[in-house]
Design a protein around this motif. Structure first.
Motif: not given
Length: 336
Positions: A8, A12, A162
């Motif tokens: 993750w 990001i 996302l």
């Protein structure tokens, strides 16, 4: 930190890096383009206005009216007419327009645009120099709106990315969770097989775990069988299969300490007379077969073969325990 969190963070960080890079390229390109356009506009407007002023009378009032008319028709920061000595003859200036553009953004962009200059002629002689600077505060506002729109579109794209990443991470996390559960099952001696995922790397891990589970199951089964055989060899007489002295006494003690019906029953002692003489007369093989047959007969006295206990106390003495047997006369008749 878990692998999922690292994944993750990587996603990001990649999105932020893409946004910052796109924003920097967009601002730099737009800044260069706007500076070029305003610089050309300054030069063109200065030349056109200077040419118009050169064709009119050189009266200051006339020149001032022409400059004022030009100043009012466009967005200009300043228009200044100077004589050949550098003295200001006519000057028009406008205050800076801030609008809703943040100061930090103005400082970040910081347009550097030179003013346009042109020479005003009086016949064959130079009358003065005209300096013209366009107002580029509106360029800041336009560029700021472009940045806001780019950030909005990037936010939408980031949310969509996302969402897709969440689906991908979930598709990775589920097989990993099944592998972890399978590893825990193996530690509890529960050998399960899990479904193979479509992802090649995860499928290889799953196949390896399934093979490991099957190998451990087979290994433990074989070891358990060997332990059972070893335990039986240690507790039973190798020739007749009857319990040895210690194992029989331990079983008998457990029965006597119990509270159920198996704590009651009958015991019988059987002795083979003159065992040594029988070995000399019949031979060891024949006597061994006789002893095996004796143990089989003793075990068959009770209808439940798993209930009767037959032990060999020594070479010629055997003992029989029959839990729940209360008919001693019948037992005596069978033994005879």
């Amino acid at each position: 930190m878990s692998l999922i969190k690292q994944l993750w963070l990587a996603i990001i960080a990649l999105l932020l890096l893409s946004f910052i890079g796109s924003l920097a390229i967009s601002i730099t390109t737009s800044r260069f383009y706007i500076e070029q356009e305003i610089r050309i506009k300054n030069e063109d407007n200065a030349n056109v206005l200077a040419l118009s002023m050169s064709q009119l009378d050189k009266d200051i009032v006339t020149q001032e009216l022409l400059i004022a008319a030009q100043f009012d028709t466009g967005y200009y920061r300043e228009i200044v007419l100077r004589d050949t000595g550098g003295e200001v003859l006519v000057e028009r200036r406008a205050s800076d327009y801030r609008g809703d553009v943040p100061d930090w953004f103005r400082g970040l962009v910081d347009f550097d645009i030179p003013p346009g200059t042109a020479t005003v002629q009086d016949g064959w002689q130079q009358f003065g120099t005209l300096t013209l600077q366009s107002h580029y505060s509106f360029a800041y506002a336009s560029l700021w709106r472009s940045v806001i729109e780019l950030a909005g579109w990037f936010l939408v794209a980031a949310l969509a990315s996302l969402a897709v990443a969440a689906v991908l991470v979930s598709s990775i996390k589920r097989p990993l969770a099944r592998v972890v559960a399978q590893a825990r099952d193996i530690s509890r001696r529960r050998f399960t097989t899990i479904q193979e995922p479509s992802t090649r790397e995860l499928r290889d891990v799953t196949q390896a775990m399934n093979a490991l589970s099957d190998s451990v199951r087979q290994m433990l089964t074989q070891e358990s069988q060997k332990l059972d055989e070893l335990r039986r060899d240690l507790q039973h007489d190798r020739l007749t299969g009857a319990l040895d002295r210690d194992a029989f006494l331990a079983r008998l003690s457990a029965l006597l300490e119990g509270d159920d019906a198996r704590a009651t029953g009958a015991l019988a002692m059987v002795r083979v007379q003159a065992l040594a003489t029988l070995n000399d007369r019949l031979g060891h093989d024949a006597v061994d077969k006789l002893l095996v047959e004796l143990v089989n007969r003793l075990e068959s006295l009770d209808g439940d073969a798993q209930t009767a206990l037959v032990g060999r106390l020594n070479g010629s003495d055997f003992i029989l325990a029959l839990p729940r047997q209360t008919d001693l006369d019948a037992l005596h008749a069978h033994l005879r």
